[in-house]
Write an enzyme that holds these catalytic residues in place. Structure first.
Site, PDB file in Angstrom:
ATOM      1  CE  LYS A 120      -4.208   1.476   0.251  1.00  0.00           C
ATOM      2  NZ  LYS A 120      -5.501   0.619  -0.451  1.00  0.00           N
TER       3      LYS A 120
ATOM      4  CG  ASP B 111      -7.108   3.622  -1.020  1.00  0.00           C
ATOM      5  OD1 ASP B 111      -7.902   2.921  -1.193  1.00  0.00           O
ATOM      6  OD2 ASP B 111      -7.073   4.475  -0.062  1.00  0.00           O
TER       7      ASP B 111
HETATM    8  P1  NDP Z   1     -13.147   8.393  -3.192  1.00  0.00           P
HETATM    9  O1  NDP Z   1     -11.747   9.234  -3.055  1.00  0.00           O
HETATM   10  O2  NDP Z   1     -13.506   8.055  -4.717  1.00  0.00           O
HETATM   11  O3  NDP Z   1     -14.474   8.505  -2.325  1.00  0.00           O
HETATM   12  C1  NDP Z   1     -14.119   8.605  -1.077  1.00  0.00           C
HETATM   13  C2  NDP Z   1     -15.692   9.166  -0.437  1.00  0.00           C
HETATM   14  O4  NDP Z   1     -15.554   9.146   0.916  1.00  0.00           O
HETATM   15  C3  NDP Z   1     -15.705  10.737  -0.683  1.00  0.00           C
HETATM   16  O5  NDP Z   1     -17.113  10.925  -1.158  1.00  0.00           O
HETATM   17  C4  NDP Z   1     -15.356  11.351   0.338  1.00  0.00           C
HETATM   18  O6  NDP Z   1     -15.900  12.784   0.583  1.00  0.00           O
HETATM   19  C5  NDP Z   1     -16.006  10.487   1.311  1.00  0.00           C
HETATM   20  N1  NDP Z   1     -15.419  10.722   2.968  1.00  0.00           N
HETATM   21  C6  NDP Z   1     -14.252  10.784   3.085  1.00  0.00           C
HETATM   22  N2  NDP Z   1     -14.086  10.869   4.326  1.00  0.00           N
HETATM   23  C7  NDP Z   1     -15.284  10.914   4.823  1.00  0.00           C
HETATM   24  C8  NDP Z   1     -15.956  11.104   5.991  1.00  0.00           C
HETATM   25  N3  NDP Z   1     -15.049  11.369   7.242  1.00  0.00           N
HETATM   26  N4  NDP Z   1     -17.271  10.984   6.394  1.00  0.00           N
HETATM   27  C9  NDP Z   1     -18.017  10.843   4.994  1.00  0.00           C
HETATM   28  N5  NDP Z   1     -17.364  10.877   4.074  1.00  0.00           N
HETATM   29  C10 NDP Z   1     -16.234  10.665   3.989  1.00  0.00           C
HETATM   30  O7  NDP Z   1     -12.419   6.868  -2.735  1.00  0.00           O
HETATM   31  P2  NDP Z   1     -12.809   5.516  -2.974  1.00  0.00           P
HETATM   32  O8  NDP Z   1     -14.396   5.333  -3.197  1.00  0.00           O
HETATM   33  O9  NDP Z   1     -11.928   4.858  -3.959  1.00  0.00           O
HETATM   34  O10 NDP Z   1     -12.592   4.752  -1.574  1.00  0.00           O
HETATM   35  C11 NDP Z   1     -13.408   4.824  -0.381  1.00  0.00           C
HETATM   36  C12 NDP Z   1     -13.207   3.689   0.442  1.00  0.00           C
HETATM   37  O11 NDP Z   1     -12.806   2.494  -0.046  1.00  0.00           O
HETATM   38  C13 NDP Z   1     -11.544   3.765   1.131  1.00  0.00           C
HETATM   39  O12 NDP Z   1     -11.609   3.374   2.329  1.00  0.00           O
HETATM   40  C14 NDP Z   1     -10.794   2.927   0.332  1.00  0.00           C
HETATM   41  O13 NDP Z   1      -9.448   2.375   0.685  1.00  0.00           O
HETATM   42  C15 NDP Z   1     -11.914   1.959   0.048  1.00  0.00           C
HETATM   43  N6  NDP Z   1     -11.446   1.041  -1.257  1.00  0.00           N
HETATM   44  C16 NDP Z   1     -11.311   1.578  -2.576  1.00  0.00           C
HETATM   45  C17 NDP Z   1     -11.040   0.798  -3.518  1.00  0.00           C
HETATM   46  C18 NDP Z   1     -11.156   1.259  -4.903  1.00  0.00           C
HETATM   47  O14 NDP Z   1     -11.162   0.355  -5.582  1.00  0.00           O
HETATM   48  N7  NDP Z   1     -11.549   2.476  -4.984  1.00  0.00           N
HETATM   49  C19 NDP Z   1     -10.852  -0.532  -3.344  1.00  0.00           C
HETATM   50  C20 NDP Z   1     -10.753  -1.277  -1.914  1.00  0.00           C
HETATM   51  C21 NDP Z   1     -11.115  -0.324  -0.986  1.00  0.00           C
HETATM   52  P3  NDP Z   1     -14.962  14.083   0.285  1.00  0.00           P
HETATM   53  O15 NDP Z   1     -15.143  14.038  -1.498  1.00  0.00           O
HETATM   54  O16 NDP Z   1     -15.745  15.084   0.901  1.00  0.00           O
HETATM   55  O17 NDP Z   1     -13.611  13.766   0.769  1.00  0.00           O
END
Ligand code: NDP
Length: 461
Positions: free
Chosen positions: A141, A181
């Site tokens: 990571k 990520d």
């Molecule tokens: P993105 O950056 O696309 O989206 C993250 C989302 O979560 C955004 O909408 C962000 O809002 C929101 N967010 C962040 N912090 C908070 C909070 N404290 N409360 C509420 N909303 C919040 O990331 P991903 O969708 O790719 O990833 C999301 C999760 O999934 C992470 O934990 C990642 O490690 C995990 N993951 C992702 C994978 C992937 O393929 N993308 C694979 C496996 C796991 P804002 O825009 O305001 O920051």
């Protein structure tokens, strides 16, 4: 003590328990202040205790002592110049945690909260997640404490280039294959791949995954984590005579995982009523209009509250933690770590939630998991439920190696079968160790066994 194994105190579990506790104590001592990493190790190791009663040879060979120590940690300076001509300096990380079953594989996160503890916890979890996919990929990571929010496209490009100018020395298609990520999507991967190709003078497409479709990306990679989460959860529901059909679902986040989880859950007949970002959440009792969300998040890169401009009947609530107060049948946390705490877990349980499945990495705290499990709620742990993204990344590596591109349907079909197998393997491992239905323990054990066997075969390295 956390309730992770139901029969933790059962007869004959002493060797395992003592061994696990010794290693947890060492990890806490050696990694002081790294709470996320300590929590991840505690959660996984506690559930592995019964394995060591059956396999004392693992204790002798120091499997756990080796497993909790990353094979390599790279920490580097990332200097770049912003649009005002000011020099900025960030910190870059890459943790190459375990390569027993294949090249290190895991995403890059760009977020101000990134630090050694977070990258280590994510890398540690990735070992088991990657193993669970059944594909030959080890755990890694990385990321940087860089905040992409509010940066211009040119600033993002300069940052990605500076980041890659150092990272390129440590990665390769057979060595370490990063992906995206939080804060790292197709745009960032494109900039990093372009720079890697320039400075390494090579067209190693398999060095990064999540690439654009015109230069080696895989169809369905974008959708894979969200779709995979729903495929896994549907399997878990089915095993308990339930389904997504006509269920009310709350999903946190509105990024990559949340958007595609919403799409697939809706396709399976569920009504997703809420999504969030780090500022607040929207509630739409008629079901979220995903086209509106995608326009806001994927095109305008705006805030979730803008949803009300298109759907005035929806509600917006400032602050994201209260999203779990919405009554629902299925909760899919897809935002970030630690977002379901003890209090939120109690509210979800009190409101009659039937299943909680983790799209984000470690979104439920240990205390929350204890409450969820004690209440007998179905629980899909992140390392199993969100493994679809990395599984599809490994499929991208395969296509790059073969210089082939599979159709969306071919990749989606493979993804579905991988997610079904993950559920089956986790569920069977849980059964074998007397923890029927405890998918958290089953996933940890199933993921661990393959890595442990590979480590046993490869000697003390
Ligand atoms: P993105 O950056 O696309 O989206 C993250 C989302 O979560 C955004 O909408 C962000 O809002 C929101 N967010 C962040 N912090 C908070 C909070 N404290 N409360 C509420 N909303 C919040 O990331 P991903 O969708 O790719 O990833 C999301 C999760 O999934 C992470 O934990 C990642 O490690 C995990 N993951 C992702 C994978 C992937 O393929 N993308 C694979 C496996 C796991 P804002 O825009 O305001 O920051």
């Amino acid at each position: 003590m956390y309730y992770i194994n139901k029969n933790k105190k059962g007869a004959g579990s002493m060797i395992g328990e003592q061994y696990v506790q010794k290693v947890i104590d060492q990890v806490k001592q050696r990694n002081k202040g790294e709470k996320e990493f300590q929590d991840a190790v505690t959660e996984v190791l506690n559930s592995l205790a019964p394995v060591f009663d059956k396999h004392p040879e693992y204790v002798q060979e120091g499997i756990l002592e080796r497993l909790v120590e990353p094979e390599r940690q790279i920490l580097f300076r990332v200097p770049w110049v912003d649009d005002n001509g000011t020099v900025q300096v960030n910190r870059g990380f890459r943790i190459q945690f375990n390569s027993a079953i294949g090249p290190y594989k895991g995403g890059l996160r760009f977020h101000p909260s990134v630090n050694a503890s977070i990258v280590k916890f994510l890398g540690f979890e990735q070992i088991f997640k990657n193993s669970l996919t059944g594909l030959p990929i080890g755990g890694g990571k990385g990321g940087a404490d860089f905040n992409p929010k509010g940066k211009s496209d040119r600033e993002i490009m300069r940052f990605c280039q500076s980041f890659m100018s150092e990272l390129c020395k440590h990665i390769g298609p057979n060595l370490d294959v990063p992906a995206g990520d939080i804060g790292v999507g197709g745009r960032e991967i494109g900039y990093m791949y372009g720079y890697y190709k320039k400075i390494r003078s090579t067209n190693d497409q398999g060095v990064l995954t999540g690439k654009g479709l015109t230069f080696g990306g895989s169809l369905a990679r974008t959708e894979a984590t969200g779709f995979g989460l729903v495929y896994f959860t549907e399997e878990m529901l089915k095993d308990n005579n339930l389904s997504f059909n006509r269920k009310t679902v709350v999903i946190s986040g509105s990024g990559n995982v949340a958007i595609y989880a919403t799409q697939k859950a809706t396709e399976l007949g569920a009504k997703v009523v809420a999504l969030s970002d780090s500022n607040g959440y929207i509630y739409d009792e008629n079901g979220i209009n995903l086209d509106v969300v995608r326009e806001i998040k994927e095109v305008k890169r705006g805030r979730i509250k803008e949803y009300l401009e298109s759907v005035p009947s929806a509600k917006y609530v400032e602050g994201c933690t209260k999203i779990w107060e919405i009554k629902c049948d299925i909760a899919l946390p897809c935002a970030t770590q630690g977002e379901i705490n003890e209090e939120s877990a109690k509210i979800l349980v009190g409101n009659g939630v039937k299943a909680i499945s983790e799209g984000a990495n470690m979104p439920s705290t240990l205390e929350a998991i204890e409450i969820i499990q004690n209440a007998g709620i179905l629980f899909g742990p992140a390392k199993a439920a969100n493994a679809g993204g990395v599984a599809c990344s490994a499929l991208e590596m395969s296509q790059n190696g073969m210089r082939l591109s599979w159709t969306f349907e071919e990749v989606d079909e493979k993804l579905q079968s991988i997610m079904k197998n993950i559920y089956k393997n986790a569920s069977e491992a849980a059964k074998e160790y007397g923890e029927v239905g405890n998918i958290l323990v089953g996933a940890n054990i199933a993921g661990f066994m393959k890595v442990a066997e590979a480590m046993m075969s490869q000697g003390i390295v």
